[in-house]
Design a protein around this motif. Structure first.
Motif, short mmCIF file in Angstrom:
data_model
loop_
_atom_site.label_atom_id
_atom_site.label_comp_id
_atom_site.label_asym_id
_atom_site.label_seq_id
_atom_site.Cartn_x
_atom_site.Cartn_y
_atom_site.Cartn_z
N GLN A 255 -31.33 43.04 62.58
CA GLN A 255 -32.74 42.79 62.28
C GLN A 255 -33.41 44.04 61.73
O GLN A 255 -34.34 43.96 60.92
CB GLN A 255 -33.48 42.29 63.53
N ASP A 256 -32.97 45.23 62.17
CA ASP A 256 -33.56 46.49 61.70
C ASP A 256 -32.93 46.98 60.39
O ASP A 256 -33.47 47.87 59.74
CB ASP A 256 -33.40 47.59 62.76
N TYR A 257 -31.81 46.40 60.03
CA TYR A 257 -31.07 46.86 58.85
C TYR A 257 -31.84 46.56 57.56
O TYR A 257 -32.41 45.49 57.40
CB TYR A 257 -29.71 46.15 58.82
N ARG A 258 -31.85 47.53 56.66
CA ARG A 258 -32.46 47.35 55.34
C ARG A 258 -31.37 46.95 54.35
O ARG A 258 -30.39 47.68 54.16
CB ARG A 258 -33.15 48.63 54.87
N ILE A 259 -31.53 45.80 53.74
CA ILE A 259 -30.51 45.25 52.85
C ILE A 259 -30.37 46.10 51.60
O ILE A 259 -31.35 46.59 51.04
CB ILE A 259 -30.88 43.79 52.50
N ARG A 260 -29.11 46.26 51.15
CA ARG A 260 -28.81 47.08 49.97
C ARG A 260 -28.13 46.24 48.91
O ARG A 260 -27.55 45.19 49.20
CB ARG A 260 -27.87 48.23 50.35
N SER A 261 -28.20 46.70 47.68
CA SER A 261 -27.46 46.03 46.61
C SER A 261 -25.98 46.09 46.93
O SER A 261 -25.48 47.07 47.47
CB SER A 261 -27.75 46.69 45.26
N GLY A 262 -25.28 45.00 46.61
CA GLY A 262 -23.87 44.90 46.94
C GLY A 262 -23.58 44.23 48.26
O GLY A 262 -22.46 43.80 48.51
N ASP A 263 -24.60 44.12 49.13
CA ASP A 263 -24.42 43.40 50.39
C ASP A 263 -24.18 41.92 50.12
O ASP A 263 -24.68 41.37 49.13
CB ASP A 263 -25.66 43.53 51.28
N ASN B 66 -35.77 25.88 59.03
CA ASN B 66 -35.25 27.01 59.82
C ASN B 66 -34.14 27.68 59.03
O ASN B 66 -33.09 27.07 58.77
CB ASN B 66 -34.71 26.51 61.16
N VAL B 67 -34.38 28.91 58.62
CA VAL B 67 -33.43 29.66 57.79
C VAL B 67 -32.88 30.84 58.60
O VAL B 67 -33.64 31.56 59.24
CB VAL B 67 -34.11 30.18 56.51
N PHE B 68 -31.57 31.00 58.55
CA PHE B 68 -30.91 32.10 59.25
C PHE B 68 -30.10 32.91 58.24
O PHE B 68 -29.33 32.36 57.46
CB PHE B 68 -29.99 31.56 60.35
N VAL B 69 -30.29 34.23 58.25
CA VAL B 69 -29.61 35.14 57.32
C VAL B 69 -28.86 36.19 58.12
O VAL B 69 -29.39 36.75 59.09
CB VAL B 69 -30.62 35.82 56.37
N GLY B 70 -27.63 36.44 57.71
CA GLY B 70 -26.83 37.51 58.30
C GLY B 70 -26.17 38.33 57.21
O GLY B 70 -25.97 37.85 56.09
N VAL B 71 -25.84 39.57 57.53
CA VAL B 71 -25.16 40.45 56.57
C VAL B 71 -23.68 40.47 56.93
O VAL B 71 -23.32 40.80 58.06
CB VAL B 71 -25.73 41.87 56.60
N GLN B 72 -22.83 40.09 55.98
CA GLN B 72 -21.40 40.11 56.24
C GLN B 72 -20.90 41.54 56.31
O GLN B 72 -21.45 42.43 55.66
CB GLN B 72 -20.65 39.34 55.14
N PRO B 73 -19.87 41.80 57.13
CA PRO B 73 -19.33 43.17 57.25
C PRO B 73 -19.00 43.73 55.88
O PRO B 73 -18.47 43.04 55.02
CB PRO B 73 -18.07 42.98 58.11
N ARG B 74 -19.31 44.98 55.70
CA ARG B 74 -19.16 45.64 54.40
C ARG B 74 -18.07 46.70 54.47
O ARG B 74 -17.95 47.41 55.46
CB ARG B 74 -20.50 46.28 54.03
N GLU B 75 -17.30 46.78 53.40
CA GLU B 75 -16.31 47.86 53.30
C GLU B 75 -17.04 49.20 53.22
O GLU B 75 -18.17 49.27 52.75
CB GLU B 75 -15.44 47.68 52.05
#
Length: 204
Positions: A24-32, A91-100
């Motif tokens: 929730q605190d993570y700031r999304i980056r390009s390439g995510d 109801n929308v749920f968003v998650g960030v997939q693990p990144r290399e």
């Protein structure tokens, strides 16, 4: 025995809660790569890649800004954008997939890498060492995105067969992707791939 099981479950729940707070605190980056789920319509569920300019494309929502925002902010933006298609707020749920690990990080070079080449109208052209499995859009992000002179509809992915030396050329319309089209698949790059971004013509 029962006490041990309870303690193990408590540890799992604590770990899940910690991960949820961190996301929730993570700031999304390009390439995510974001996993998006809409509870009311599973047909909309999908993974979307954040483009080099920080935008994502999602059905019914069009193009939205994700880069630099939190997961909660992106969830709210998607829900608002698609809300008119539902009788009640979705109801929308968003998650960030693990990144290399970021290939720019020197520690990332300790693992296996492949050599690819970015040529033409990209911000940082040249040889790039990326982790296996890196996709076209992720590599474009790592090269800083396109320059303002790029021919966005005519990007070329050039791949040479190491045995026959025959070259395959795939033309990618990046402008269509930014307007919501899906890149199917988002090509996983291979050793020696060349991404060539031509300069746009006068009236292009």
């Amino acid at each position: 025995m029962v006490m041990a099981i309870r303690m193990a479950l408590a540890a799992v729940f604590a770990l899940v809660a910690t991960i949820a707070v961190a996301q929730q605190d993570y700031r999304i980056r390009s390439g995510d790569v974001l996993s998006v789920e809409v509870l009311e319509d599973s047909g909309l569920n999908r993974s979307v890649t954040v483009l080099p300019d920080g935008r994502i494309s999602f059905p019914l929502a069009g193009t939205l800004t994700a880069g630099g925002r939190t997961i909660g902010q992106v969830q709210a933006s998607i829900a608002e954008a698609i809300g008119s298609n539902f009788t009640s707020p979705p109801n929308v749920f968003v998650g960030v997939q693990p990144r290399e690990p970021d290939p720019i990080d020197p520690n990332a070079l300790l693992g296996p890498t492949i050599d690819i080449y970015m040529l033409g109208e990209v911000t940082a052209p040249g040889l790039k060492q990326v982790t296996p499995g890196t996709t076209f859009l992720q590599a474009l992000s790592q090269a800083g995105g396109l320059s303002r002179f790029a021919a966005q509809k005519r990007i070329q992915l050039r791949r040479t067969d190491p045995q026959t030396r025959r070259q395959q050329v795939v033309v990618i319309n990046y402008k269509a992707i930014t307007n919501g089209a899906l890149l199917t698949p988002d090509f996983a790059l291979q050793e020696g791939d060349v991404i060539l971004v031509p300069e746009r013509r006068l009236f292009e």
